[in-house]
Design a protein around this motif. Structure first.
Motif, PDB file in Angstrom:
ATOM      1  N   GLY A  19       2.712  -1.225  -1.046  1.00 35.90           N
ATOM      2  CA  GLY A  19       1.843  -1.310  -2.222  1.00 35.90           C
ATOM      3  C   GLY A  19       2.618  -1.538  -3.493  1.00 35.90           C
ATOM      4  O   GLY A  19       2.168  -2.266  -4.386  1.00 35.90           O
ATOM      5  N   GLN A  22       3.545  -5.147  -3.614  1.00 37.63           N
ATOM      6  CA  GLN A  22       2.370  -5.967  -3.881  1.00 37.63           C
ATOM      7  C   GLN A  22       1.907  -5.811  -5.334  1.00 37.63           C
ATOM      8  O   GLN A  22       1.304  -6.727  -5.894  1.00 37.63           O
ATOM      9  CB  GLN A  22       1.233  -5.610  -2.932  1.00 37.63           C
ATOM     10  N   ASN A  27      -1.384  -8.217  -6.407  1.00 37.54           N
ATOM     11  CA  ASN A  27      -2.206  -8.536  -5.246  1.00 37.54           C
ATOM     12  C   ASN A  27      -2.147  -7.353  -4.275  1.00 37.54           C
ATOM     13  O   ASN A  27      -1.703  -7.489  -3.137  1.00 37.54           O
ATOM     14  CB  ASN A  27      -1.690  -9.817  -4.571  1.00 37.54           C
ATOM     15  N   VAL A  28      -2.621  -6.187  -4.711  1.00 37.06           N
ATOM     16  CA  VAL A  28      -2.550  -4.978  -3.886  1.00 37.06           C
ATOM     17  C   VAL A  28      -3.697  -4.981  -2.880  1.00 37.06           C
ATOM     18  O   VAL A  28      -4.856  -5.156  -3.229  1.00 37.06           O
ATOM     19  CB  VAL A  28      -2.611  -3.711  -4.754  1.00 37.06           C
ATOM     20  N   ASP A  29      -3.350  -4.800  -1.625  1.00 35.66           N
ATOM     21  CA  ASP A  29      -4.331  -4.747  -0.550  1.00 35.66           C
ATOM     22  C   ASP A  29      -5.054  -3.397  -0.613  1.00 35.66           C
ATOM     23  O   ASP A  29      -4.415  -2.345  -0.558  1.00 35.66           O
ATOM     24  CB  ASP A  29      -3.619  -4.908   0.789  1.00 35.66           C
ATOM     25  N   PRO A  30      -6.391  -3.380  -0.725  1.00 36.30           N
ATOM     26  CA  PRO A  30      -7.115  -2.097  -0.821  1.00 36.30           C
ATOM     27  C   PRO A  30      -7.006  -1.259   0.455  1.00 36.30           C
ATOM     28  O   PRO A  30      -7.170  -0.050   0.414  1.00 36.30           O
ATOM     29  CB  PRO A  30      -8.560  -2.501  -1.095  1.00 36.30           C
ATOM     30  N   GLN A  31      -6.697  -1.876   1.578  1.00 39.81           N
ATOM     31  CA  GLN A  31      -6.552  -1.110   2.819  1.00 39.81           C
ATOM     32  C   GLN A  31      -5.334  -0.195   2.769  1.00 39.81           C
ATOM     33  O   GLN A  31      -5.337   0.886   3.372  1.00 39.81           O
ATOM     34  CB  GLN A  31      -6.439  -2.043   4.015  1.00 39.81           C
ATOM     35  N   ARG A  33      -4.249   1.418   0.105  1.00 34.19           N
ATOM     36  CA  ARG A  33      -4.678   2.597  -0.647  1.00 34.19           C
ATOM     37  C   ARG A  33      -5.567   3.488   0.208  1.00 34.19           C
ATOM     38  O   ARG A  33      -5.433   4.715   0.201  1.00 34.19           O
ATOM     39  CB  ARG A  33      -5.412   2.164  -1.916  1.00 34.19           C
ATOM     40  N   GLN A  34      -6.453   2.894   0.989  1.00 34.06           N
ATOM     41  CA  GLN A  34      -7.345   3.676   1.852  1.00 34.06           C
ATOM     42  C   GLN A  34      -6.565   4.430   2.924  1.00 34.06           C
ATOM     43  O   GLN A  34      -6.848   5.593   3.218  1.00 34.06           O
ATOM     44  CB  GLN A  34      -8.377   2.765   2.510  1.00 34.06           C
ATOM     45  N   GLU A  37      -4.843   7.355   1.358  1.00 36.08           N
ATOM     46  CA  GLU A  37      -5.811   8.416   1.069  1.00 36.08           C
ATOM     47  C   GLU A  37      -6.207   9.169   2.334  1.00 36.08           C
ATOM     48  O   GLU A  37      -6.384  10.397   2.306  1.00 36.08           O
ATOM     49  CB  GLU A  37      -7.041   7.836   0.380  1.00 36.08           C
TER      50      GLU A  37
END
Length: 107
Positions: A19, A22, A27-31, A33-34, A37
């Motif tokens: 992350g 990125q 262009n951070v992949d939201p997956q 972060r998920q 979390e």
């Protein structure tokens, strides 16, 4: 309190580094972060269970100290020395459990 397993720590670090790289490209992949979390949530739940267990150990140690004090007060002359030693041992165990609880709550 968080309690990460070794695998979770490695995975979380790997995801964090991905992350971070990125983020430089905006262009951070939201997956990512998920997934971080989810790892944090599992570690928080595990940490809370461990903290609750430490609290119950501390309470049982407090009860042991109270019982040892009662034994000292009701002991005969021959049993006084042994009951005092049992009281000292119970108090030392209580100090150890209190330190563990304080360390867990403050970290």
């Amino acid at each position: 309190m968080y309690s990460y397993t070794r695998a979770e720590s490695r995975q979380r670090g790997k995801l964090f580094r991905q992350g971070f790289r990125q983020a430089f490209a905006d262009n951070v992949d939201p997956q990512i972060r998920q997934r971080i979390e989810r790892i944090d949530q599992a570690a928080a739940e595990r940490g809370q269970r461990e903290l609750n267990a430490l609290h119950s150990v501390r309470e049982s140690d407090r009860q042991s100290v109270a019982q040892a004090k009662a034994a000292v007060r009701t002991a005969s002359r021959e049993e006084k020395a042994a009951s005092r030693q049992a009281l000292r041992d119970a108090e030392q165990q209580l100090k150890r459990s209190e330190r563990a609880v304080n360390k867990a709550e403050n970290s």
